[in-house]
Design a protein around this motif. Structure first.
Motif, PDB file in Angstrom:
ATOM      1  N   UNK A  78       0.779  -1.231   0.000  1.00 37.19           N
ATOM      2  CA  UNK A  78       0.000   0.000   0.000  1.00 37.19           C
ATOM      3  C   UNK A  78       0.815   1.287   0.000  1.00 37.19           C
ATOM      4  N   UNK A  79       2.093   1.226   0.235  1.00 36.27           N
ATOM      5  CA  UNK A  79       2.872   2.458   0.388  1.00 36.27           C
ATOM      6  C   UNK A  79       2.811   3.321  -0.869  1.00 36.27           C
ATOM      7  N   UNK A  80       2.818   2.684  -2.032  1.00 34.50           N
ATOM      8  CA  UNK A  80       2.860   3.458  -3.267  1.00 34.50           C
ATOM      9  C   UNK A  80       1.548   4.219  -3.497  1.00 34.50           C
ATOM     10  N   UNK A  81       0.426   3.607  -3.172  1.00 35.15           N
ATOM     11  CA  UNK A  81      -0.859   4.289  -3.331  1.00 35.15           C
ATOM     12  C   UNK A  81      -0.934   5.483  -2.387  1.00 35.15           C
ATOM     13  N   UNK A  82      -0.433   5.324  -1.177  1.00 30.98           N
ATOM     14  CA  UNK A  82      -0.458   6.434  -0.216  1.00 30.98           C
ATOM     15  C   UNK A  82       0.444   7.566  -0.691  1.00 30.98           C
ATOM     16  N   UNK A  83       1.669   7.232  -1.050  1.00 23.53           N
ATOM     17  CA  UNK A  83       2.635   8.268  -1.423  1.00 23.53           C
ATOM     18  C   UNK A  83       2.255   8.966  -2.717  1.00 23.53           C
ATOM     19  N   UNK A  84       1.879   8.189  -3.739  1.00 23.94           N
ATOM     20  CA  UNK A  84       1.614   8.790  -5.040  1.00 23.94           C
ATOM     21  C   UNK A  84       0.138   9.104  -5.276  1.00 23.94           C
ATOM     22  N   UNK A  85      -0.756   8.712  -4.368  1.00 24.55           N
ATOM     23  CA  UNK A  85      -2.145   9.131  -4.440  1.00 24.55           C
ATOM     24  C   UNK A  85      -2.372  10.449  -3.717  1.00 24.55           C
ATOM     25  N   UNK A  86      -1.506  10.720  -2.756  1.00 24.79           N
ATOM     26  CA  UNK A  86      -1.617  11.940  -1.965  1.00 24.79           C
ATOM     27  C   UNK A  86      -1.588  13.218  -2.808  1.00 24.79           C
TER      28      UNK A  86
END
Length: 166
Positions: free
Chosen positions: A100-108
């Motif tokens: 999930x880290x990528x969705x959090x970082x790049x969805x922000x």
């Protein structure tokens, strides 16, 4: 090496900034459409959440097979004096974090651009932070349930390979 790390940090920051600028441009363009601009932007937000959720489901499913069934340290951990619940919880946390880290970082950046477009207050930004935790935990838990069911029916290695292929 430190130079490679710096390169990837700068590259990630540039990518993050590009997502933010592109999202701001999209939000402003949508709002300029007469009568339906705000509705269209709300639909874009809904589509973003649906897309992120789908990516999280699939990513967590693949990661769950790797962390729960195919990890090299499972034999050691199962023989260690650790309760099954602690091991399960730690693996669930690991799966959620890795998938999930990528969705959090790049969805922000998208959510920040959306808030800036509507001149949202601090309550919007606080709610985004509050929503992100259940938003990543729910697909992780659902994917783990599916992975457990699939692992009882099919071999774990083959199932993960098929999921990676898809």
């Amino acid at each position: 090496s430190p130079a490679a790390l710096l390169f990837f940090i700068v590259l990630g920051a540039l990518f993050w900034y590009a997502i933010y600028q592109g999202s701001t441009w999209l939000c402003v363009r949508c709002l300029k459409i007469e009568d339906i601009g705000e509705l269209l932007l709300r639909k874009v937000l809904s589509m973003a959440f649906l897309t992120f959720f789908s990516i999280l489901i699939f990513s967590n499913l693949v990661t769950a097979f790797s962390t729960f069934f195919l990890a090299d340290d499972l034999q050691l951990l199962n023989s260690a004096p650790v309760s099954r619940m602690q091991l399960f919880t730690a693996r669930l946390f690991e799966t959620t974090l890795h998938a999930s880290w990528m969705i959090i970082v790049f969805g922000l950046p998208f959510f920040l651009a959306y808030g800036q477009t509507f001149q949202a207050g601090t309550a919007y930004y606080a709610s985004i932070l509050a929503v992100m935790l259940p938003f990543v935990v729910i697909p992780s838990a659902l994917s783990l349930i599916v992975a457990l069911v699939l692992a009882t029916v099919f071999p774990a290695q083959r199932t993960r390979d098929i999921l990676l292929f898809l």
